[in-house]
Motif scaffolding. Structure first.
Motif, mmCIF file in Angstrom:
data_model
loop_
_atom_site.group_PDB
_atom_site.id
_atom_site.type_symbol
_atom_site.label_atom_id
_atom_site.label_comp_id
_atom_site.label_asym_id
_atom_site.label_seq_id
_atom_site.Cartn_x
_atom_site.Cartn_y
_atom_site.Cartn_z
ATOM 1 N N ASP A 158 0.844 -1.216 0.000
ATOM 2 C CA ASP A 158 0.000 0.000 0.000
ATOM 3 C C ASP A 158 0.868 1.251 0.000
ATOM 4 O O ASP A 158 0.563 2.237 -0.681
ATOM 5 C CB ASP A 158 -0.906 0.034 1.248
ATOM 6 N N HIS A 159 1.926 1.218 0.786
ATOM 7 C CA HIS A 159 2.844 2.355 0.840
ATOM 8 C C HIS A 159 3.495 2.563 -0.533
ATOM 9 O O HIS A 159 3.640 3.710 -0.997
ATOM 10 C CB HIS A 159 3.906 2.106 1.919
ATOM 11 N N ALA A 160 3.846 1.470 -1.208
ATOM 12 C CA ALA A 160 4.453 1.590 -2.544
ATOM 13 C C ALA A 160 3.460 2.237 -3.517
ATOM 14 O O ALA A 160 3.828 3.129 -4.288
ATOM 15 C CB ALA A 160 4.896 0.215 -3.038
ATOM 16 N N VAL A 161 2.198 1.821 -3.449
ATOM 17 C CA VAL A 161 1.167 2.409 -4.326
ATOM 18 C C VAL A 161 1.046 3.907 -4.042
ATOM 19 O O VAL A 161 0.979 4.734 -4.961
ATOM 20 C CB VAL A 161 -0.202 1.704 -4.109
ATOM 21 N N GLU A 162 1.067 4.236 -2.762
ATOM 22 C CA GLU A 162 0.969 5.653 -2.349
ATOM 23 C C GLU A 162 2.142 6.473 -2.931
ATOM 24 O O GLU A 162 1.949 7.572 -3.452
ATOM 25 C CB GLU A 162 1.088 5.667 -0.827
ATOM 26 N N LEU A 163 3.345 5.917 -2.844
ATOM 27 C CA LEU A 163 4.527 6.634 -3.367
ATOM 28 C C LEU A 163 4.448 6.784 -4.886
ATOM 29 O O LEU A 163 4.781 7.849 -5.431
ATOM 30 C CB LEU A 163 5.822 5.903 -2.969
#
Ligand SMILES: C[S@@+](CC[C@H](N)C(=O)[O-])C[C@H]1O[C@@H](n2cnc3c(N)ncnc32)[C@H](O)[C@@H]1O
Length: 226
Positions: A158-163
């Motif tokens: 999820d953090h990767a998608v956010e970045l």
């Protein structure tokens, strides 16, 4: 989150073209500025090696920045080096730049040691990251400036998608996918610290420099024994 490997080489022509045509002006110029600010006394005289040089933009910018410097860029991808050669032909500093196709580790290089070593966004591609550090250790002249930058691993998918949504919102899908995969393949600063210590590069510092980047820098040790 566990590291998820991605392919080492970016040897697909479409992928190399998308990367070569992307606008990396700001981060690539920042890389050159970091080199200047971390090593203010380095004149650029001698030879510099850029490991995993891709389409060559950073190598060419460094050659422009340091007019006395001979710059070599190494990459395993023929597709990437095709774009690097085109950029070299268009650069005023191109005559001092040589691109070499070969792998880290073990490539045949024009020199056996270098007066400066740099690398940007190669580390996270490597399945065995230690090969970057042992190569640097073997190729760097004593006291040579070393600057390596890379992504840091995202905390979660999820953090990767956010970045990706924050920093690559309008980019082509192929670049967004590459960025996402790279955020899962990258290392945490603590892991890089362990890698550096194991390679005898205790003197190099590693630090997070943004919410997604880390930098490793310092001068190469006196002895090349590993
Ligand atoms: C994300 S690109 C970065 C390119 C360039 N340094 C830049 O910042 O624009 C990573 C590059 O490393 C190359 N690469 C990956 N593994 C490699 C290896 N083992 N030996 C040589 N090149 C490698 C890939 O082909 C690709 O061109």
């Amino acid at each position: 989150m566990q590291r998820v490997l991605e392919p080492e080489l970016m040897d697909d022509l479409g992928q190399a073209r998308a990367y070569a045509e992307a606008d990396f002006e700001e981060p690539n110029q920042s890389f050159v500025e970091l080199m200047r600010s971390h090593f203010p006394h380095w004149s650029g005289s001698g030879a510099l090696l850029d490991l995993g040089c891709g389409p060559g933009d950073i190598a060419l910018r460094l050659a422009e920045q340091y007019p006395e410097c001979e710059v070599h860029g190494l990459d395993g991808s023929a597709a990437m080096l095709e774009f690097a050669e085109r950029a070299r032909a268009a650069s005023a500093a191109g005559a001092r730049v040589t691109f070499v196709q070969g792998l880290v580790p073990g490539a045949r290089l024009p020199r056996s040691r270098y007066d400066a070593l740099v690398s940007n966004s190669l580390l996270h591609h490597l399945h065995q990251p230690e090969v970057l550090w042992t190569s640097i250790r073997a190729l760097a002249a004593p006291g040579a400036p070393v600057l390596v930058m890379d992504l840091m691993r995202a905390r979660s998918t999820d953090h990767a998608v956010e970045l990706v949504d924050t920093y690559a919102a309008g980019e082509p899908e192929i670049l967004r996918t590459d960025f996402y995969n790279s955020l899962l393949a990258a290392f945490e600063p603590e892991e890089v610290r362990v890698q550096l210590d194991a390679a005898g590069l205790e003197a190099l510092r590693v630090e997070a420099v943004s919410d997604r980047h880390l930098a490793v820098w310092g001068v190469a040790p006196a002895s090349r024994t590993i």
